[in-house]
Design an enzyme around this catalytic site. Structure first.
Site, PDB file in Angstrom:
ATOM      1  N   ASP A  13       2.899   6.357   8.235  1.00 38.58           N
ATOM      2  CA  ASP A  13       2.098   7.056   9.235  1.00 38.58           C
ATOM      3  C   ASP A  13       1.087   6.074   9.836  1.00 38.58           C
ATOM      4  OD1 ASP A  13       0.884   9.203  10.631  1.00 38.58           O
ATOM      5  OD2 ASP A  13      -0.560   9.485   9.005  1.00 38.58           O
ATOM      6  N   ASP A  15      -2.174   7.061  12.176  1.00 37.27           N
ATOM      7  CA  ASP A  15      -3.573   7.504  12.148  1.00 37.27           C
ATOM      8  C   ASP A  15      -4.004   7.836  10.727  1.00 37.27           C
ATOM      9  OD1 ASP A  15      -4.497   7.613  14.969  1.00 37.27           O
ATOM     10  OD2 ASP A  15      -2.787   8.969  15.190  1.00 37.27           O
ATOM     11  N   ASP A 213      -1.485  10.116   5.118  1.00 32.93           N
ATOM     12  CA  ASP A 213      -2.845  10.488   4.708  1.00 32.93           C
ATOM     13  C   ASP A 213      -3.079  11.990   4.688  1.00 32.93           C
ATOM     14  OD1 ASP A 213      -2.734  10.421   7.644  1.00 32.93           O
ATOM     15  OD2 ASP A 213      -4.865  10.921   7.521  1.00 32.93           O
TER      16      ASP A 213
HETATM   17 MG   LIG Z   1      -2.201  10.481   9.648  1.00 30.60          MG
END
Ligand SMILES: [Mg+2]
Length: 261
Positions: A13, A15, A213
């Site tokens: 991922d 961001d 995240d």
């Molecule tokens: Mg993310």
């Protein structure tokens, strides 16, 4: 032995993992370079449809990570293709989203309608963007009342930013769904579409992990797609949230460099 040694490939991922807003996560670029040098297959997967894959690939290369454009899969591309497949190429579309998503929708074969003309659209695509306003909400609502199909890039409520999370696609989508009563089909994480496209790019590597995240999208979606899950704590979800998650992520590391420890 480092955690990364257990895997041949990673979906990573962006961001909250590689960067937060425009600020790089310390050590992330060096880690990704080391993984690529070690022969690991890496595909970047993002629910952020704000820019086309080429732009993200360029930003990654600017950080010193050698990555080709076709190794970046965005929820924008996946969702636009999904919508075009469902309603047919050439269908009139109203897009709530950044210019990058509008470009992606056009490339997928949809015909974009602007302003009030959007009320006649046969399909509505939604993602969060900073110019979202009441007029867009009104246009989408009227199109959906007239039977348009609804697609969105994700339900992520927020986007990790340096000063604290900003409203994300899920917040904008909630307004559209509340006003219209329609329910969106999601192209991005945690649904399978994006994971399947990204996984196919890795080819025959067998031991593949998702590094993300956000438990609700990265981790839950990857588990359902049959991948091992690794949560990093540099973005949306905390260690406390990981501990009470049911089931929890397979692995939790402080940050991307934690893969090499
Ligand atoms: Mg993310």
């Amino acid at each position: 032995m480092a955690l990364a040694d257990d895997f041949d490939g990673f979906l990573v991922d962006l961001d909250g993992v590689v960067w937060i807003g425009r600020e790089p996560v310390p050590g992330a670029a060096e880690t990704l370079r080391a993984l690529i040098d070690a022969g690991k297959e890496i595909v970047f997967v993002t629910n952020n449809p704000g820019r086309p894959p080429a732009t993200y690939a360029e930003r990654l290369r600017g950080a010193g990570i050698p990555v080709a454009e076709d190794r970046v899969v965005t929820a924008g591309v996946v969702t636009a293709r999904l919508a075009a497949e469902n309603v047919g190429a050439g269908t009139d579309a109203f897009v709530i989203g950044a210019p990058g998503l509008k470009q992606t929708a056009t490339e997928a074969g949809l015909e974009l309608l602007d302003g009030e003309a959007g009320r006649e659209a046969g399909v509505v695509l939604v993602s969060g963007h900073r110019e979202f306003d009441y007029e867009e909400l009104l246009t989408a609502t009227l199109a959906l009342q007239h039977g348009a199909a609804l697609f969105a890039t994700s339900r992520d409520p927020t986007l990790p930013m340096p000063g604290g999370p900003w409203p994300g696609t899920g917040a904008v989508l909630a307004a559209v769904e509340t006003a219209s009563g329609a329910h969106a089909e999601i192209g991005g994480k945690p649904e399978r579409h994006l994971f399947d496209q990204a996984r196919a790019l890795i080819g025959d590597a067998e031991r593949v992990a998702m590094v993300g995240d956000r438990i609700a999208s990265d981790i839950d979606g990857a588990r359902r797609a049959g991948l091992t899950t690794i949560l990093v704590l540099t973005g949306a979800s905390s260690r406390e949230q990981a501990e009470v998650a049911d089931p929890p992520p397979d692995h939790v590391v402080d940050d991307l460099p934690g893969l090499l420890r």
